[in-house]
Design a protein around this motif. Structure first.
Motif, short mmCIF file in Angstrom:
data_model
loop_
_atom_site.label_atom_id
_atom_site.label_comp_id
_atom_site.label_asym_id
_atom_site.label_seq_id
_atom_site.Cartn_x
_atom_site.Cartn_y
_atom_site.Cartn_z
N ALA A 28 0.84 -1.19 0.00
CA ALA A 28 0.00 0.00 0.00
C ALA A 28 0.89 1.25 0.00
CB ALA A 28 -0.91 -0.02 1.22
N PRO A 29 0.30 2.41 -0.27
CA PRO A 29 1.14 3.62 -0.32
C PRO A 29 1.78 3.99 1.00
CG PRO A 29 -1.20 4.15 -0.52
CD PRO A 29 -1.09 2.68 -0.66
N HIS A 30 1.21 3.54 2.13
CA HIS A 30 1.77 3.86 3.45
C HIS A 30 1.93 2.57 4.25
CE1 HIS A 30 0.96 8.05 2.48
NE2 HIS A 30 -0.30 7.75 2.25
N PRO A 31 3.06 1.89 4.10
CA PRO A 31 3.25 0.59 4.76
C PRO A 31 3.79 0.69 6.18
CG PRO A 31 5.08 1.01 3.29
CD PRO A 31 4.17 2.20 3.17
N GLY A 32 3.67 1.85 6.82
CA GLY A 32 4.23 2.00 8.16
C GLY A 32 3.60 1.09 9.18
N VAL A 33 2.28 0.91 9.13
CA VAL A 33 1.61 0.04 10.11
C VAL A 33 2.00 -1.42 9.88
CG1 VAL A 33 -0.64 -0.62 11.06
CG2 VAL A 33 -0.28 1.69 10.20
N PHE A 34 2.24 -1.78 8.62
CA PHE A 34 2.72 -3.14 8.33
C PHE A 34 4.09 -3.38 8.97
CE2 PHE A 34 5.46 -5.48 5.21
CZ PHE A 34 5.06 -6.75 5.58
N VAL A 35 4.96 -2.38 8.92
CA VAL A 35 6.26 -2.51 9.59
C VAL A 35 6.07 -2.66 11.10
CG1 VAL A 35 8.46 -1.34 10.01
CG2 VAL A 35 7.40 -1.21 7.76
N LEU A 36 5.10 -1.94 11.67
CA LEU A 36 4.80 -2.09 13.09
C LEU A 36 4.32 -3.50 13.41
CD1 LEU A 36 4.41 -0.89 15.93
CD2 LEU A 36 2.14 -0.12 15.20
N THR A 37 3.49 -4.07 12.53
CA THR A 37 3.02 -5.45 12.73
C THR A 37 4.20 -6.42 12.72
OG1 THR A 37 0.93 -4.92 11.63
CG2 THR A 37 1.49 -7.24 11.82
N LEU A 38 5.09 -6.26 11.76
CA LEU A 38 6.29 -7.11 11.72
C LEU A 38 7.12 -6.96 12.99
CD1 LEU A 38 7.63 -6.71 8.05
CD2 LEU A 38 6.71 -8.77 9.10
N ALA A 39 7.28 -5.72 13.46
CA ALA A 39 8.10 -5.48 14.66
C ALA A 39 7.47 -6.13 15.89
CB ALA A 39 8.29 -3.99 14.87
N LEU A 40 6.17 -6.02 16.05
CA LEU A 40 5.50 -6.61 17.22
C LEU A 40 5.63 -8.12 17.23
CD1 LEU A 40 2.24 -4.46 17.49
CD2 LEU A 40 4.16 -4.52 19.09
N ILE A 41 5.36 -8.75 16.08
CA ILE A 41 5.42 -10.21 16.03
C ILE A 41 6.85 -10.71 16.23
CG2 ILE A 41 5.03 -12.22 14.57
CD1 ILE A 41 2.77 -10.73 13.24
N CYS A 42 7.80 -10.08 15.55
CA CYS A 42 9.19 -10.54 15.63
C CYS A 42 9.79 -10.29 17.00
CB CYS A 42 10.03 -9.86 14.55
SG CYS A 42 9.59 -10.35 12.86
N SER A 43 9.53 -9.13 17.60
CA SER A 43 10.10 -8.84 18.91
C SER A 43 9.51 -9.74 19.99
CB SER A 43 9.88 -7.37 19.26
OG SER A 43 8.50 -7.05 19.27
N THR A 44 8.21 -9.96 19.94
CA THR A 44 7.58 -10.84 20.94
C THR A 44 8.09 -12.27 20.81
OG1 THR A 44 5.59 -9.47 20.88
CG2 THR A 44 5.38 -11.66 21.85
N CYS A 45 8.19 -12.75 19.58
CA CYS A 45 8.70 -14.12 19.40
C CYS A 45 10.19 -14.22 19.73
CB CYS A 45 8.43 -14.57 17.96
SG CYS A 45 6.69 -14.86 17.59
N ALA A 46 10.94 -13.13 19.50
CA ALA A 46 12.36 -13.16 19.87
C ALA A 46 12.53 -13.32 21.37
CB ALA A 46 13.04 -11.88 19.38
N LEU A 47 11.74 -12.59 22.16
CA LEU A 47 11.78 -12.78 23.62
C LEU A 47 11.36 -14.18 24.01
CD1 LEU A 47 10.26 -9.37 24.80
CD2 LEU A 47 12.66 -10.06 24.84
N HIS A 48 10.37 -14.71 23.32
CA HIS A 48 9.91 -16.08 23.60
C HIS A 48 11.02 -17.10 23.35
CE1 HIS A 48 7.57 -19.76 23.40
NE2 HIS A 48 7.97 -19.92 22.14
N PHE A 49 11.70 -16.98 22.21
CA PHE A 49 12.75 -17.94 21.88
C PHE A 49 14.00 -17.74 22.75
CE2 PHE A 49 10.61 -17.92 17.59
CZ PHE A 49 10.07 -19.19 17.71
#
Length: 402
Positions: A28-49
């Motif tokens: 989409a023209p403004h993918p900033g929220v998509f980057v936030l979604t990636l950051a939330l999922i990856c950071s939470t799973c990184a702490l989990h692992f």
């Protein structure tokens, strides 16, 4: 001698989408929220692992990190496929086709006394109606894309495109959700639900095992990352589970979010309005929506623009091809006139655009859409309909649900 730079179609794309990797990926023209979604999922799973998995692998089972990694990879692959692919964008009509459609509408509306000069360029009617399995379905005219949208399509105001089987524009995945990526969106939502529940359960189990004998306060001091992961998952899992359940209902009834919000197939004033696209039962609907043939992309975003197709561009993009105009252009090959549709044949039996369904007459000047909607040939069950309210002779529509 230096070669002339090649202009690809994604560089002059009429919508607002952003393209990456030479047009291979799009968002989409403004993918900033998509980057936030990636950051939330990856950071939470990184702490989990990093904190939960080593502890649980030693105290419970080595299968815990393996299951978590499998869920994480599956969720991320579905998210990236949803966010970076074509959702089913319908190309805009070429200038010649739009002019022919508007001229046909002006000539057909002149009445018995003939059309005046002022009526020849008036815009087409805002909507026309076709029958799908005996049910009336309105096809609305898009004044931006200059065409009648096919059934279930809608224009996304954020991306500025008409999308086939438009569900909704999801900022969390940074893309529209439509015909070509709905199955991946559904897979992402369901797998994210399982991942959130799994990570939450692991974090709670870690804290519970740490709290044995020492108390909850000591467990929180020993593993604050687990407490943070549990809090994030607890706050987000409810909305994700609700979204997964809602889209399960939509898939089982073969509806879109757009149709459900508008109440397109709800009972009104005591008169039932059944969904003409439903296969009859929930299993068949889910199989068609989630496992049916995937429609090909229609925008050819990595294709090369040449002079003979320059007229397909909006006027604002014509200057991109200005340097190429100095070189001699090959003579355009005249398109063969489309064969007239008989009473028992559909206007799209051999492919073509939806706009051609409403052009009266079959003369050699009939304009055709620049792209053929090949997705009409994927479903073996044809739906026959008849165009209502169109100027000129009656035109039979053969549309396939895909």
């Amino acid at each position: 001698m230096a070669s002339r730079r090649v202009t690809r179609k994604w560089e002059v794309f009429a919508g607002r989408n952003r393209f990456w990797c030479d047009g291979r990926l799009m968002t989409a023209p403004h993918p900033g929220v998509f980057v936030l979604t990636l950051a939330l999922i990856c950071s939470t799973c990184a702490l989990h692992f990093a904190f939960d998995c080593p502890f649980l692998a030693a105290r419970v089972s080595p299968a815990v990190p393996v299951a978590g990694a499998a869920l994480f990879l599956f969720t991320m692959s579905a998210l990236l496929r949803t966010a970076l692919s074509d959702p089913g964008i319908i190309p805009r009509a070429a200038a010649a086709e739009a002019a022919a459609l508007e001229a046909g509408a002006g000539a057909g509306g002149g009445g018995g006394g003939g059309a005046g000069a002022g009526e020849a360029g008036r815009p087409p009617p805002r909507a026309r109606e076709v029958l799908v399995r005996g049910r009336p379905v309105k096809l609305k005219y898009c004044f931006t894309c200059k065409m009648f949208r096919p059934p279930r399509a809608s224009h996304c105001s954020l991306c500025d495109n008409c999308v086939d089987r438009f569900d909704h524009h999801c900022p969390w995945v940074g893309n529209c959700v439509g015909k070509r990526n709905y199955r991946y969106f559904y897979t992402f939502v369901v797998s994210l639900s399982f991942l959130a529940v799994f990570v939450f359960a692991c974090a709670v189990a870690h804290l519970a095992l740490e709290a044995r004998g020492a108390g909850l306060g000591a467990a929180l001091r020993a593993s604050p990352a687990s407490a943070l992961v549990a809090a994030v998952c607890f706050l987000s899992v409810w909305s994700v589970l609700g979204l997964a359940g809602f889209h399960t209902y939509l898939a089982s009834t073969d509806q879109t979010t757009n149709e459900d919000i508008k109440g397109s197939f709800s009972t009104r004033r005591g008169v039932s309005n059944p969904n003409p696209y439903s296969r009859g039962n929930a299993c068949a609907n889910c199989w068609h929506v989630l496992c049916g043939p995937l429609a090909p992309s229609l925008i050819d975003r990595r294709g090369v623009f040449t002079i003979d197709v320059k007229d397909e561009l909006p006027a604002s993009f014509a200057r991109v091809l200005a340097p190429a105009a100095a070189s001699p252009a090959p003579a355009p090959v005249p398109a063969p006139a489309p064969a007239p549709a008989s009473a028992g044949e559909g206007a799209l039996a051999g492919g073509g655009s939806y706009t051609n369904l409403f052009e009266a007459g079959d003369g050699p000047g009939l304009a055709r859409h620049a792209y053929a909607n090949r997705s009409l040939d994927l479903d073996p069950v044809p739906l026959h309909g008849e165009c209502r309210g169109a100027p000129g002779p009656r035109i039979v529509l053969q549309h396939r649900i895909s």
